[in-house]
Structure formats: C-alpha cells, structure tokens
Design a protein around this motif. Structure first.
Motif, PDB file in Angstrom:
ATOM      1  N   PRO A 111      -2.110  16.009   8.224  1.00 24.63           N
ATOM      2  CA  PRO A 111      -3.524  15.899   8.577  1.00 24.63           C
ATOM      3  C   PRO A 111      -4.024  14.453   8.526  1.00 24.63           C
ATOM      4  CG  PRO A 111      -3.209  17.330   6.646  1.00 24.63           C
ATOM      5  CD  PRO A 111      -1.881  16.762   7.010  1.00 24.63           C
ATOM      6  N   GLU A 112      -5.059  14.187   9.344  1.00 26.02           N
ATOM      7  CA  GLU A 112      -5.694  12.871   9.281  1.00 26.02           C
ATOM      8  C   GLU A 112      -6.170  12.630   7.860  1.00 26.02           C
ATOM      9  OE1 GLU A 112      -8.759  11.537  11.903  1.00 26.02           O
ATOM     10  OE2 GLU A 112      -7.572  12.023  13.671  1.00 26.02           O
ATOM     11  N   LYS A 113      -6.155  11.389   7.459  1.00 27.63           N
ATOM     12  CA  LYS A 113      -6.607  10.973   6.131  1.00 27.63           C
ATOM     13  C   LYS A 113      -5.840  11.682   5.014  1.00 27.63           C
ATOM     14  CE  LYS A 113     -11.106   9.749   7.873  1.00 27.63           C
ATOM     15  NZ  LYS A 113     -12.530   9.748   7.714  1.00 27.63           N
ATOM     16  N   MET A 114      -4.611  12.066   5.298  1.00 28.82           N
ATOM     17  CA  MET A 114      -3.755  12.748   4.331  1.00 28.82           C
ATOM     18  C   MET A 114      -3.615  11.954   3.031  1.00 28.82           C
ATOM     19  SD  MET A 114      -1.623  15.268   3.808  1.00 28.82           S
ATOM     20  CE  MET A 114      -0.227  15.707   2.823  1.00 28.82           C
ATOM     21  N   PHE A 115      -3.535  10.657   3.157  1.00 26.11           N
ATOM     22  CA  PHE A 115      -3.263   9.808   2.000  1.00 26.11           C
ATOM     23  C   PHE A 115      -4.518   9.089   1.512  1.00 26.11           C
ATOM     24  CE2 PHE A 115       0.471   9.941   4.835  1.00 26.11           C
ATOM     25  CZ  PHE A 115       1.303  10.693   4.027  1.00 26.11           C
ATOM     26  N   GLU A 116      -5.669   9.568   1.895  1.00 24.39           N
ATOM     27  CA  GLU A 116      -6.960   8.913   1.654  1.00 24.39           C
ATOM     28  C   GLU A 116      -7.190   8.507   0.200  1.00 24.39           C
ATOM     29  OE1 GLU A 116     -11.293   9.782   3.406  1.00 24.39           O
ATOM     30  OE2 GLU A 116     -10.393  11.448   2.329  1.00 24.39           O
ATOM     31  N   GLY A 117      -6.886   9.364  -0.754  1.00 22.34           N
ATOM     32  CA  GLY A 117      -7.165   9.057  -2.152  1.00 22.34           C
ATOM     33  C   GLY A 117      -6.102   8.228  -2.854  1.00 22.34           C
ATOM     34  N   LEU A 118      -5.037   7.899  -2.150  1.00 20.11           N
ATOM     35  CA  LEU A 118      -3.922   7.184  -2.774  1.00 20.11           C
ATOM     36  C   LEU A 118      -4.100   5.681  -2.625  1.00 20.11           C
ATOM     37  CD1 LEU A 118      -0.993   9.485  -1.595  1.00 20.11           C
ATOM     38  CD2 LEU A 118      -2.286   9.595  -3.725  1.00 20.11           C
ATOM     39  N   PHE A 139      -3.564   6.475   7.963  1.00 20.28           N
ATOM     40  CA  PHE A 139      -3.329   5.514   6.896  1.00 20.28           C
ATOM     41  C   PHE A 139      -4.599   4.871   6.363  1.00 20.28           C
ATOM     42  CE2 PHE A 139       0.358   5.438   9.826  1.00 20.28           C
ATOM     43  CZ  PHE A 139       1.196   6.196   9.030  1.00 20.28           C
ATOM     44  N   GLY A 140      -5.728   5.062   7.031  1.00 21.69           N
ATOM     45  CA  GLY A 140      -7.012   4.557   6.563  1.00 21.69           C
ATOM     46  C   GLY A 140      -6.950   3.140   6.038  1.00 21.69           C
ATOM     47  N   ASN A 141      -7.411   2.964   4.813  1.00 19.09           N
ATOM     48  CA  ASN A 141      -7.448   1.636   4.183  1.00 19.09           C
ATOM     49  C   ASN A 141      -6.427   1.532   3.049  1.00 19.09           C
ATOM     50  OD1 ASN A 141      -9.528   0.536   5.762  1.00 19.09           O
ATOM     51  ND2 ASN A 141     -11.024   1.717   4.598  1.00 19.09           N
ATOM     52  N   LEU A 142      -5.273   2.096   3.242  1.00 21.08           N
ATOM     53  CA  LEU A 142      -4.247   2.025   2.207  1.00 21.08           C
ATOM     54  C   LEU A 142      -3.734   0.595   2.061  1.00 21.08           C
ATOM     55  CD1 LEU A 142      -2.089   5.170   3.068  1.00 21.08           C
ATOM     56  CD2 LEU A 142      -3.794   4.952   1.268  1.00 21.08           C
ATOM     57  N   GLY A 143      -3.188   0.312   0.907  1.00 22.10           N
ATOM     58  CA  GLY A 143      -2.605  -1.007   0.655  1.00 22.10           C
ATOM     59  C   GLY A 143      -1.121  -1.023   0.942  1.00 22.10           C
ATOM     60  N   LEU A 144      -0.671  -0.259   1.941  1.00 24.35           N
ATOM     61  CA  LEU A 144       0.756  -0.177   2.247  1.00 24.35           C
ATOM     62  C   LEU A 144       1.344  -1.540   2.578  1.00 24.35           C
ATOM     63  CD1 LEU A 144       1.046   2.972   4.552  1.00 24.35           C
ATOM     64  CD2 LEU A 144       1.718   2.765   2.163  1.00 24.35           C
ATOM     65  N   LYS A 160      -4.405   0.311  17.513  1.00 24.57           N
ATOM     66  CA  LYS A 160      -4.944  -0.235  16.261  1.00 24.57           C
ATOM     67  C   LYS A 160      -4.725   0.672  15.050  1.00 24.57           C
ATOM     68  CE  LYS A 160      -8.320  -3.050  18.601  1.00 24.57           C
ATOM     69  NZ  LYS A 160      -9.660  -3.550  18.668  1.00 24.57           N
ATOM     70  N   ILE A 161      -3.681   1.499  15.072  1.00 20.99           N
ATOM     71  CA  ILE A 161      -3.409   2.392  13.943  1.00 20.99           C
ATOM     72  C   ILE A 161      -3.106   1.610  12.664  1.00 20.99           C
ATOM     73  CG2 ILE A 161      -0.953   2.652  14.464  1.00 20.99           C
ATOM     74  CD1 ILE A 161      -1.251   5.576  13.446  1.00 20.99           C
ATOM     75  N   PHE A 162      -2.577   0.404  12.811  1.00 25.78           N
ATOM     76  CA  PHE A 162      -2.217  -0.402  11.650  1.00 25.78           C
ATOM     77  C   PHE A 162      -3.237  -1.497  11.346  1.00 25.78           C
ATOM     78  CE2 PHE A 162       1.906   0.826  13.689  1.00 25.78           C
ATOM     79  CZ  PHE A 162       2.226   1.820  12.786  1.00 25.78           C
ATOM     80  N   ALA A 163      -4.367  -1.465  12.019  1.00 30.00           N
ATOM     81  CA  ALA A 163      -5.366  -2.536  11.907  1.00 30.00           C
ATOM     82  C   ALA A 163      -5.845  -2.766  10.474  1.00 30.00           C
ATOM     83  CB  ALA A 163      -6.556  -2.237  12.810  1.00 30.00           C
ATOM     84  N   ASN A 164      -6.015  -1.707   9.706  1.00 24.59           N
ATOM     85  CA  ASN A 164      -6.527  -1.845   8.334  1.00 24.59           C
ATOM     86  C   ASN A 164      -5.420  -2.063   7.299  1.00 24.59           C
ATOM     87  OD1 ASN A 164      -9.189  -1.532   9.139  1.00 24.59           O
ATOM     88  ND2 ASN A 164      -9.065   0.690   8.999  1.00 24.59           N
ATOM     89  N   LEU A 165      -4.183  -2.025   7.726  1.00 32.14           N
ATOM     90  CA  LEU A 165      -3.052  -2.194   6.810  1.00 32.14           C
ATOM     91  C   LEU A 165      -2.714  -3.673   6.697  1.00 32.14           C
ATOM     92  CD1 LEU A 165      -0.821   0.824   7.880  1.00 32.14           C
ATOM     93  CD2 LEU A 165      -2.488   0.710   6.024  1.00 32.14           C
ATOM     94  N   THR A 166      -3.569  -4.402   6.009  1.00 34.48           N
ATOM     95  CA  THR A 166      -3.451  -5.850   5.936  1.00 34.48           C
ATOM     96  C   THR A 166      -2.267  -6.329   5.103  1.00 34.48           C
ATOM     97  OG1 THR A 166      -5.000  -5.893   4.091  1.00 34.48           O
ATOM     98  CG2 THR A 166      -5.932  -6.206   6.291  1.00 34.48           C
TER      99      THR A 166
END
Length: 170
Positions: A111-118, A139-144, A160-166
């Motif tokens: 699901p979308e935002k599956m990892f949201e709280g991690l 992947f939202g704003n994860l620190g991956l 832009k799926i990886f845009a927030n994965l800085t």
C-alpha cells in the motif's frame, strides 16, 4: 509494571501459539516463534537488536509487532519466505527500525505510505519479489540511504518517486 509485562507476555505467547497452529504445511512457524521469543527475552545485545525470520517458508507474519516490546528492534529480516503481502499494521510500533529485508518473497504490491511511520528506516530490500509497479507515495519522506528494487517486474517508476529521498545513495 512487572504484572503488566507478564500479562502482555502471556498474551503474546497465546498469539504466537495460535499463529503456529494455523500454519500451512512447509512453514516453520515454530522456529519463527522461537526467534521472536529469543529476541524479546534476551536483554543483552552483542550488536544492534535484530530479529531474523529469514528462510522459514512463512506465508504470513505474526500479529505481535504492535507490542511496545518491539520498539527497540533495529533490523527485521524476512528474506526468503513465501510472503504475498505484508500488513501495514506490523510496522506500527517499530520506531527504531533501521533495516528491513523483504527480499525473495512473492509480494506483488504494497500500500501507499506503507513505511510512513518508519522514520529511522535506512535500508529497505524489496529485491526479488513480484512488484509490477511502485506507488508514488510509497517512500514518502523516509531517510533511506539504500533501496533495492531489483529483480522485480517493474517496467516504469512514477515521476519523482525518489524526490524526497535525499539520503539515497545511487
């Protein structure tokens, strides 16, 4: 506090026993339950707290990870099982999780935002599953810093799926 912990452990043991009884043939849920109990009851860690449930033929994950007792877990290894789906709820209380390995399962989608709280998740291995697409907000704003989507059936990724994965290292 001790009484609450004992009651909680009693409930956890019952949940694991029910999960073991429902096991399809070929799954080693008994070994998985032993590993879970070992993780919970060993207070001394030589290295980071890791739960290894790899290569046990599991088609499901026990519904026990919402417990506060798993909040210290930093690594969860579910590699090489028969998982077709992973319920979002299992990640609810894994506030310290840094590494999640779901490689080599049969997962077709999450699901979308599956990892949201991690918020502490740095390494995510989804290699060798059956993904055909990846939701844009997965992947939202994860620190991956390490993400493996190799050996899936993905033909196109959202723009832009990886845009927030800085922190992601390419």
């Amino acid at each position: 506090e001790i009484k609450v912990r004992l009651l909680h452990n009693e409930r956890l043991n019952k949940d694991l026993e029910c999960w073991i009884e429902e096991a399809p043939k070929g799954e080693n849920r008994k070994k998985a339950a032993e590993n879970i109990k070992l993780f919970l009851y060993s207070k001394k860690y030589d290295k980071k707290p890791c739960l290894d449930l790899s290569n046990l033929g599991l088609s499901s994950v026990p519904d026990v990870f919402a417990s506060y007792q798993f909040a210290c877990m930093q690594e969860l290894n579910l590699k090489g099982n028969q998982l077709k789906e992973v319920p979002k709820e299992i990640f609810g209380n894994l506030k310290s999780l840094q590494e999640l390995n779901l490689e080599g399962n049969q997962i077709a989608g999450l699901p979308e935002k599956m990892f949201e709280g991690l918020k502490t998740l740095e390494v995510l291995n989804l290699k060798g599953n059956r993904f055909k697409e990846v939701p844009k907000e997965m992947f939202g704003n994860l620190g991956l810093r390490d993400l493996d989507l190799g050996y899936n059936q993905i033909t196109e990724l959202p723009e832009k799926i990886f845009a927030n994965l800085t922190e992601l290292q390419v």
